[in-house]
Design a protein around this motif. Structure first.
Motif, PDB file in Angstrom:
ATOM      1  N   LEU A  27      55.948  38.707   4.697  1.00 25.27           N
ATOM      2  CA  LEU A  27      55.537  37.602   5.557  1.00 25.27           C
ATOM      3  C   LEU A  27      55.733  37.958   7.028  1.00 25.27           C
ATOM      4  O   LEU A  27      56.641  37.486   7.694  1.00 25.27           O
ATOM      5  CB  LEU A  27      56.307  36.334   5.185  1.00 25.27           C
ATOM      6  CG  LEU A  27      56.093  35.864   3.748  1.00 25.27           C
ATOM      7  CD1 LEU A  27      56.945  34.649   3.443  1.00 25.27           C
ATOM      8  CD2 LEU A  27      54.630  35.556   3.505  1.00 25.27           C
ATOM      9  N   THR A  28      54.834  38.785   7.507  1.00 21.61           N
ATOM     10  CA  THR A  28      54.847  39.180   8.911  1.00 21.61           C
ATOM     11  C   THR A  28      54.245  38.053   9.744  1.00 21.61           C
ATOM     12  O   THR A  28      53.593  37.153   9.201  1.00 21.61           O
ATOM     13  CB  THR A  28      54.017  40.462   9.110  1.00 21.61           C
ATOM     14  OG1 THR A  28      52.652  40.174   8.772  1.00 21.61           O
ATOM     15  CG2 THR A  28      54.542  41.610   8.261  1.00 21.61           C
ATOM     16  N   ARG A  36      51.579  35.144   8.380  1.00 22.33           N
ATOM     17  CA  ARG A  36      51.845  33.708   8.537  1.00 22.33           C
ATOM     18  C   ARG A  36      50.725  33.006   9.318  1.00 22.33           C
ATOM     19  O   ARG A  36      50.303  31.911   8.960  1.00 22.33           O
ATOM     20  CB  ARG A  36      53.185  33.495   9.237  1.00 22.33           C
ATOM     21  CG  ARG A  36      54.381  33.872   8.399  1.00 22.33           C
ATOM     22  CD  ARG A  36      55.665  33.717   9.201  1.00 22.33           C
ATOM     23  NE  ARG A  36      56.779  34.345   8.557  1.00 22.33           N
ATOM     24  CZ  ARG A  36      57.590  33.727   7.698  1.00 22.33           C
ATOM     25  NH1 ARG A  36      57.393  32.475   7.391  1.00 22.33           N
ATOM     26  NH2 ARG A  36      58.598  34.385   7.161  1.00 22.33           N
ATOM     27  N   GLU A  37      50.227  33.661  10.370  1.00 17.58           N
ATOM     28  CA  GLU A  37      49.150  33.071  11.160  1.00 17.58           C
ATOM     29  C   GLU A  37      47.874  32.961  10.329  1.00 17.58           C
ATOM     30  O   GLU A  37      47.187  31.935  10.369  1.00 17.58           O
ATOM     31  CB  GLU A  37      48.890  33.904  12.426  1.00 17.58           C
ATOM     32  CG  GLU A  37      47.756  33.400  13.286  1.00 17.58           C
ATOM     33  CD  GLU A  37      47.924  31.964  13.743  1.00 17.58           C
ATOM     34  OE1 GLU A  37      46.898  31.255  13.849  1.00 17.58           O
ATOM     35  OE2 GLU A  37      49.071  31.532  13.981  1.00 17.58           O
ATOM     36  N   LEU A  52      44.011  29.592   7.150  1.00 20.31           N
ATOM     37  CA  LEU A  52      43.346  29.366   5.862  1.00 20.31           C
ATOM     38  C   LEU A  52      43.771  28.075   5.192  1.00 20.31           C
ATOM     39  O   LEU A  52      43.053  27.542   4.342  1.00 20.31           O
ATOM     40  CB  LEU A  52      43.602  30.552   4.926  1.00 20.31           C
ATOM     41  CG  LEU A  52      42.903  31.857   5.303  1.00 20.31           C
ATOM     42  CD1 LEU A  52      43.380  32.997   4.405  1.00 20.31           C
ATOM     43  CD2 LEU A  52      41.396  31.702   5.248  1.00 20.31           C
ATOM     44  N   SER A  53      44.931  27.549   5.557  1.00 22.38           N
ATOM     45  CA  SER A  53      45.400  26.314   4.922  1.00 22.38           C
ATOM     46  C   SER A  53      44.496  25.118   5.231  1.00 22.38           C
ATOM     47  O   SER A  53      44.446  24.173   4.465  1.00 22.38           O
ATOM     48  CB  SER A  53      46.836  26.002   5.334  1.00 22.38           C
ATOM     49  OG  SER A  53      46.899  25.643   6.691  1.00 22.38           O
ATOM     50  N   VAL A  54      43.751  25.189   6.315  1.00 22.02           N
ATOM     51  CA  VAL A  54      42.788  24.131   6.656  1.00 22.02           C
ATOM     52  C   VAL A  54      41.646  24.123   5.640  1.00 22.02           C
ATOM     53  O   VAL A  54      41.238  23.083   5.153  1.00 22.02           O
ATOM     54  CB  VAL A  54      42.259  24.311   8.085  1.00 22.02           C
ATOM     55  CG1 VAL A  54      41.165  23.302   8.390  1.00 22.02           C
ATOM     56  CG2 VAL A  54      43.401  24.211   9.086  1.00 22.02           C
TER      57      VAL A  54
END
Length: 106
Positions: free
Chosen positions: A89-90, A94-95, A100-102
């Protein structure tokens, strides 16, 4: 042994490789620090190792047993600590996950 590796850098590198800092190493993927001694249990090793530092110089690398935390007497000239997960989890990961969570809220 006889190599130089800044202790603070080692701790950061282990954390970045998904190792968990604990008080006493008992499982693969854990590391513990006591003064100039770092215990680490790489996922690829049968036993954890104890790395003795003198300043930033590695003085000795010894294997030890989890049960009694005593050295087995076996030494190593080097040790490889591969990551403890497939996906690290760099900040970049994370960014990307945040973006992508949207699109994929589940």
């Amino acid at each position: 042994m006889g190599e130089t590796y800044e202790l603070g850098r080692l701790l950061g590198d282990l954390t970045d490789a998904a190792y968990n800092r604990v008080d006493m190493v008992e499982r693969r993927g854990e590391f513990a620090v006591r003064g100039g001694i770092v215990d680490v249990f790489p996922p690829t090793e049968e036993h954890p190792v104890r790395i003795d530092f003198f300043g930033d110089d590695i003085d000795e690398i010894r294997y030890f047993t989890v049960a009694d935390q005593r050295s087995t007497g076996d030494t190593a000239t080097s040790i490889i600590c591969p990551p403890c997960r497939e996906l690290l989890l760099t900040p970049q990961v994370r960014e990307r996950a945040r973006r992508l969570s949207v699109q994929h809220p589940n």
